[in-house]
Write an enzyme that holds these catalytic residues in place. Sequence first.
Site, PDB file in Angstrom:
ATOM      1  N   ASP A  84      -7.885  -5.383   0.008  1.00  0.00           N
ATOM      2  CA  ASP A  84      -8.337  -6.268  -1.084  1.00  0.00           C
ATOM      3  C   ASP A  84      -7.969  -7.724  -0.878  1.00  0.00           C
ATOM      4  O   ASP A  84      -8.421  -8.582  -1.637  1.00  0.00           O
ATOM      5  CB  ASP A  84      -7.742  -5.776  -2.405  1.00  0.00           C
ATOM      6  CG  ASP A  84      -8.347  -4.436  -2.798  1.00  0.00           C
ATOM      7  OD1 ASP A  84      -7.594  -3.456  -2.928  1.00  0.00           O
ATOM      8  OD2 ASP A  84      -9.577  -4.386  -2.909  1.00  0.00           O
ATOM      9  N   HIS A 111       0.852  -1.185   0.000  1.00  0.00           N
ATOM     10  CA  HIS A 111       0.000   0.000   0.000  1.00  0.00           C
ATOM     11  C   HIS A 111       0.890   1.238   0.000  1.00  0.00           C
ATOM     12  O   HIS A 111       1.948   1.255   0.624  1.00  0.00           O
ATOM     13  CB  HIS A 111      -0.910   0.027   1.238  1.00  0.00           C
ATOM     14  CG  HIS A 111      -2.089   0.926   1.077  1.00  0.00           C
ATOM     15  ND1 HIS A 111      -2.009   2.282   1.327  1.00  0.00           N
ATOM     16  CD2 HIS A 111      -3.346   0.684   0.659  1.00  0.00           C
ATOM     17  CE1 HIS A 111      -3.198   2.821   1.074  1.00  0.00           C
ATOM     18  NE2 HIS A 111      -4.022   1.891   0.663  1.00  0.00           N
TER      19      HIS A 111
END
Length: 431
Positions: free
Chosen positions: A365, A307
Amino acid sequence: MSSNRIATLTIDGITTEFPMVDGNIGPSVIDIRALYAKTGAFTFDPGFMSTASCKSSITYIDGDKGELLYRGYPIEQLAEHCDFMEVCYLLKKGELPNAAQKGAWVKSIKEQTMVHEQITRFMQGFRRDSHPMAVLVGLVGALSAFYHDSLDINDPEHRLLAATRLIGKMPTIVAMSYKYSMGEPQMYPRNSLDYSSNFMHMMFGTPCENYEPNPVLARALDRILILHADHEQNASTSTVRLAGSSGANPFACIAAGIACLWGPAHGGANEACLKMLEEIGDVSRVPEFIKRAKDKSDPFKLMGFGHRVYKNFDPRAKLMRVTCHEVLNELGLNNDPLFKLALELERIALEDEYFIEKKLYPNVDFYSGIVQKALGIPTQLFTGIFAMARTIGWIAQWHEMIGDPDQKIGRPRQLYTGSMRRDVPSMDQRK
Ligand code: SDX
């Protein structure tokens, strides 16, 4: 907000000062709006690794602490104590609703759950095997062709009506795209149900059977929507803001956000992650894929990992893992091979020096695909669910941008590396 600190920059012996500005929490910024005028130079920041594009009071992320706050409330508490409609109200208006405010808000959304009948005929123009995100980009953009009384971005009534229409209609449109792909009739919304139960009704109900959504599964879906609702200035939100900065209507701006979210590096990662887990297939193959993820010559990345902001655990991934476990438990799928594979992949990756050194952790996700598959949502629709959830975040950020007195049309510059000025050669002189 202002700070008494000054940043100085010296170029060719000439020193220029720029004011520092402090937020309520998080990194301060250097206000460089006068940089080009004062120095003739631009900043250079591809991917905006060190750039704040705006002021915002909606969502705060601390990537080191793994903290996510919506209007100051920790995501863990919102996921436990609130439903998605309350979180929508919070993100849009800045405070959690009391019972009366919630009732009025939910009513305003329920009034918008149907779409214009001609939009249902739009579906006939798509192939049955269209990717749902292609349908969503098309249909949401097309809403501006139908709802002319909510296009004026300078009219607060128009803005509110556009917001309630988008929040109310997204589940209907997402479910429509699914039913169309299945060759089944569209299910109209049933407003006696709550938001997530109504979506499940439109997805899995049929005209010939009475469908009652499982409340445990509906609550799990509602929590998934809360976890995906907003996330500061991510790529799709920045797209919505940039589109909105030109004065484009709200439906066009949200359609732009949907298009950006589709990418596998962003909202498309949940679909890509499930496909990756299915390709890995067995725990015995995990080392092979971990090796590929570390191989610079291999474009393969571990989908659902890493991320830009979180250099610690994504708090949403932890909540998603819990939700995943709850759903699988409710459905008697505790031995779901994909979930067990995902847990093992997570364990191995988090012990690997490459992932530790690069601070790569599961993101939102990683588990969302497994839990959505268990809920019966087709893989191709995962990002559509993400878009349905993120619509409120996009709207809140778009609304904030329009009300920002500092807001101007977004128009970055560049570092030009092309040809110097040259004259056009005649055809016979060209090589
Ligand atoms: C979302 O921004 C948001 O807030 C987004 C989001 C939201 O709610 O809106 O949180 C939703 O988009 C979550 C992210 C979903 N994407 C994925 O899971 C796809 C896999 N992840 C990577 O593509 C990547 O981690 C990104 C895109 C998420 C972040 O990329 P960055 O910040 O640009 O970091 P990078 O690509 O420069 O990676 C830094 C290093 C690189 O190695 P080096 O060049 O330094 O040697 O880490 C490596 C990368 O190769 N790396 C990975 C990796 N992610 C980064 N290596 C293997 N597998 C990965 N997943």
